[in-house]
Every structure is written in C-alpha cells, then in structure tokens.
Write a protein that holds these residues in place. Structure first.
Motif, mmCIF file in Angstrom:
data_model
loop_
_atom_site.group_PDB
_atom_site.id
_atom_site.type_symbol
_atom_site.label_atom_id
_atom_site.label_comp_id
_atom_site.label_asym_id
_atom_site.label_seq_id
_atom_site.Cartn_x
_atom_site.Cartn_y
_atom_site.Cartn_z
ATOM 1 N N ILE A 259 0.821 -1.216 0.000
ATOM 2 C CA ILE A 259 0.000 0.000 0.000
ATOM 3 C C ILE A 259 0.856 1.268 0.000
ATOM 4 O O ILE A 259 0.391 2.321 -0.412
ATOM 5 N N HIS A 260 2.120 1.146 0.435
ATOM 6 C CA HIS A 260 3.012 2.303 0.405
ATOM 7 C C HIS A 260 3.609 2.524 -0.984
ATOM 8 O O HIS A 260 4.102 3.607 -1.285
ATOM 9 N N HIS A 261 3.596 1.498 -1.819
ATOM 10 C CA HIS A 261 4.216 1.591 -3.148
ATOM 11 C C HIS A 261 3.162 1.941 -4.196
ATOM 12 O O HIS A 261 2.207 1.195 -4.384
ATOM 13 N N PHE A 262 3.340 3.085 -4.848
ATOM 14 C CA PHE A 262 2.441 3.486 -5.929
ATOM 15 C C PHE A 262 3.099 4.601 -6.726
ATOM 16 O O PHE A 262 3.992 5.288 -6.241
ATOM 17 N N SER A 263 2.648 4.739 -7.952
ATOM 18 C CA SER A 263 3.117 5.807 -8.829
ATOM 19 C C SER A 263 1.979 6.793 -9.044
ATOM 20 O O SER A 263 0.820 6.503 -8.737
ATOM 21 N N ALA B 148 -8.740 3.916 1.842
ATOM 22 C CA ALA B 148 -9.340 2.987 2.810
ATOM 23 C C ALA B 148 -8.342 2.600 3.898
ATOM 24 O O ALA B 148 -8.721 2.407 5.054
ATOM 25 N N TYR B 149 -7.084 2.506 3.537
ATOM 26 C CA TYR B 149 -6.048 2.095 4.500
ATOM 27 C C TYR B 149 -5.064 3.231 4.777
ATOM 28 O O TYR B 149 -3.910 3.013 5.116
ATOM 29 N N TYR B 150 -5.567 4.442 4.666
ATOM 30 C CA TYR B 150 -4.804 5.670 4.887
ATOM 31 C C TYR B 150 -4.121 5.658 6.247
ATOM 32 O O TYR B 150 -2.995 6.121 6.389
ATOM 33 N N HIS B 151 -4.795 5.124 7.251
ATOM 34 C CA HIS B 151 -4.251 5.119 8.612
ATOM 35 C C HIS B 151 -2.984 4.263 8.724
ATOM 36 O O HIS B 151 -2.226 4.405 9.674
ATOM 37 N N PHE B 152 -2.723 3.390 7.755
ATOM 38 C CA PHE B 152 -1.498 2.592 7.758
ATOM 39 C C PHE B 152 -0.329 3.318 7.093
ATOM 40 O O PHE B 152 0.803 2.858 7.177
ATOM 41 N N LEU B 153 -0.592 4.412 6.407
ATOM 42 C CA LEU B 153 0.445 5.128 5.662
ATOM 43 C C LEU B 153 1.179 6.103 6.565
ATOM 44 O O LEU B 153 0.571 6.762 7.400
ATOM 45 N N LYS C 49 3.504 9.617 7.153
ATOM 46 C CA LYS C 49 3.252 10.992 6.717
ATOM 47 C C LYS C 49 3.820 11.289 5.320
ATOM 48 O O LYS C 49 3.104 11.851 4.487
ATOM 49 N N PRO C 50 5.075 10.916 5.006
ATOM 50 C CA PRO C 50 5.577 11.200 3.650
ATOM 51 C C PRO C 50 4.769 10.493 2.560
ATOM 52 O O PRO C 50 4.521 11.068 1.493
ATOM 53 N N THR C 51 4.310 9.282 2.841
ATOM 54 C CA THR C 51 3.513 8.547 1.860
ATOM 55 C C THR C 51 2.142 9.184 1.706
ATOM 56 O O THR C 51 1.620 9.298 0.597
ATOM 57 N N ARG C 52 1.561 9.623 2.805
ATOM 58 C CA ARG C 52 0.270 10.319 2.742
ATOM 59 C C ARG C 52 0.391 11.583 1.894
ATOM 60 O O ARG C 52 -0.453 11.863 1.047
ATOM 61 N N THR C 53 1.455 12.330 2.131
ATOM 62 C CA THR C 53 1.680 13.565 1.383
ATOM 63 C C THR C 53 1.808 13.272 -0.106
ATOM 64 O O THR C 53 1.163 13.925 -0.940
ATOM 65 N N ARG C 54 2.624 12.273 -0.451
ATOM 66 C CA ARG C 54 2.820 11.893 -1.851
ATOM 67 C C ARG C 54 1.499 11.444 -2.480
ATOM 68 O O ARG C 54 1.166 11.830 -3.601
ATOM 69 N N LEU C 55 0.721 10.659 -1.757
ATOM 70 C CA LEU C 55 -0.576 10.180 -2.236
ATOM 71 C C LEU C 55 -1.497 11.356 -2.564
ATOM 72 O O LEU C 55 -2.111 11.406 -3.641
ATOM 73 N N LEU C 56 -1.586 12.303 -1.649
ATOM 74 C CA LEU C 56 -2.487 13.443 -1.834
ATOM 75 C C LEU C 56 -2.032 14.342 -2.981
ATOM 76 O O LEU C 56 -2.863 14.825 -3.770
ATOM 77 N N VAL D 192 -7.878 18.490 0.365
ATOM 78 C CA VAL D 192 -7.441 19.713 1.060
ATOM 79 C C VAL D 192 -7.523 19.505 2.578
ATOM 80 O O VAL D 192 -6.602 19.865 3.320
ATOM 81 N N ARG D 193 -8.610 18.903 3.040
ATOM 82 C CA ARG D 193 -8.755 18.653 4.483
ATOM 83 C C ARG D 193 -7.638 17.728 4.984
ATOM 84 O O ARG D 193 -7.018 17.994 6.013
ATOM 85 N N LEU D 194 -7.370 16.664 4.236
ATOM 86 C CA LEU D 194 -6.321 15.725 4.651
ATOM 87 C C LEU D 194 -4.942 16.379 4.620
ATOM 88 O O LEU D 194 -4.119 16.140 5.508
ATOM 89 N N GLN D 195 -4.709 17.226 3.618
ATOM 90 C CA GLN D 195 -3.421 17.931 3.563
ATOM 91 C C GLN D 195 -3.287 18.907 4.729
ATOM 92 O O GLN D 195 -2.214 19.034 5.307
ATOM 93 N N THR D 196 -4.377 19.555 5.091
ATOM 94 C CA THR D 196 -4.358 20.493 6.219
ATOM 95 C C THR D 196 -4.077 19.742 7.518
ATOM 96 O O THR D 196 -3.342 20.229 8.378
ATOM 97 N N GLU D 197 -4.651 18.562 7.663
ATOM 98 C CA GLU D 197 -4.396 17.762 8.857
ATOM 99 C C GLU D 197 -2.934 17.319 8.928
ATOM 100 O O GLU D 197 -2.370 17.217 10.022
#
Length: 174
Positions: free
Chosen positions: A83-87, A102-107, A109-116, A165-170
């Motif tokens: 789930i951390h690996h994606f392009s 769906a599995y955002y809580h497992f990611l 912070k850097p992976t969340r940022t990249r995803l968003l 935007v909400r997730l990035q703000t968090e």
C-alpha cells in the motif's frame, strides 16, 4: 485493485475465517465479481505457503470445524509495502486511490503527502479532460454525454478536492 491486498487488509484487523473475509470484502466492494470461494481459498492457501498467513482449526459445536486465518509478520510487511508503493499513474485509477484512502491510517506521513499530491494532480488532469470534452460537446450535433453526467463528475471532483485539502491540512496544520 489487487484482491490480495483486500484479503490481507481484513486480516490486519484480526484473525478471521474465510466466509467472514469474503463477507467483509463484499460489503466494502458491493460487488460479487471481485471475490468468491474459487478466488479466496486458493489465495489464502498461497499466502499460507508463502508464510504470510497462518491457519488454525476452530472447533464448533454441532457444526463442521472451520479454518481461521491470521496474518503473520511476513504478511503484515507485504501488506504495508504494497500500500506504500504506488506511482502517480497508478493513483489516477479510482480503485487504487480508494484502496489507499481505505487504509490511509497505515500510511506514514511522507507517503500520505505523496498520495495526496498525486491524486490532486490526477484530479486537475481529469478536470481539464472534462472541460475539453464539454467544449467539444457544445460544438457537436450529438453530445458524447449528457449535461447531467458532466455536472455529476464535476461535483464529485469538487468533493474529492475538498477531502484532499482537508487531509493535507491535517498533515501540515498552519
């Protein structure tokens, strides 16, 4: 979307028997075509062979015994790596975005940022394609799709943008 990840995600929540895994995945996907016994049990067997899942027998009173599956540390690592690996191309696909969300809580912070960031870029490209189609439709005798669909897609993109935007703000509060 890889069904393997959905199966392992169920086991990340705790041990489950096969029917429970299938039932939960069907509830999430709302689709029978993604998983059935002929797809689930061979995958669980393969996971067991690869030591990603362990299987125990659970005795039941007045019912046949059933197998209960639990994720191992190897399976947990595989799930998290996957789930951390994606392009950016992969995250353009709604199913892949939904899976990561769906599995955002497992990611982390850097992976969340990249995803968003990737999804926001994908939305911008989708918005441009939709605008271009809309301009072409206005000039055509037979539109490619209805105004209702166009409005629906635009509203969905606005809602998704609000969520991003909400997730990035968090992630990075002011």
């Amino acid at each position: 979307m890889d069904i393997d990840i959905l199966i392992l995600a169920q086991l990340m929540q705790g041990p489950k028997h096969g029917y429970e895994i299938k039932k939960n995945i069907l509830a999430v996907l709302n689709s029978q075509r993604m998983i059935n016994n002929n797809s689930l049990y061979p995958k669980l067997k393969r996971f067991e062979e690869r030591e990603m899942v362990s299987k125990t027998m659970e005795e039941q009173e007045k019912r046949p015994n059933r197998h209960v599956y639990a994720i191992t540390e190897t399976g947990r690592r595989f799930f998290l790596e996957t789930i951390h690996h994606f392009s950016s191309d992969l995250i353009e696909a709604d199913e892949e975005w939904n899976l990561r969300l769906a599995y955002y809580h497992f990611l982390d912070k850097p992976t969340r940022t990249r995803l968003l960031v990737f999804r926001r870029q994908a939305l911008a490209a989708k918005r441009l394609r939709l605008e271009k189609l809309g301009r072409a439709d206005r000039d055509a005798d037979q539109p490619m799709f209805s105004r209702e669909l166009s409005h629906y897609l635009q509203e969905m993109m606005v809602k998704e943008e609000e969520i991003i935007v909400r997730l990035q703000t968090e992630l990075d509060p002011l």
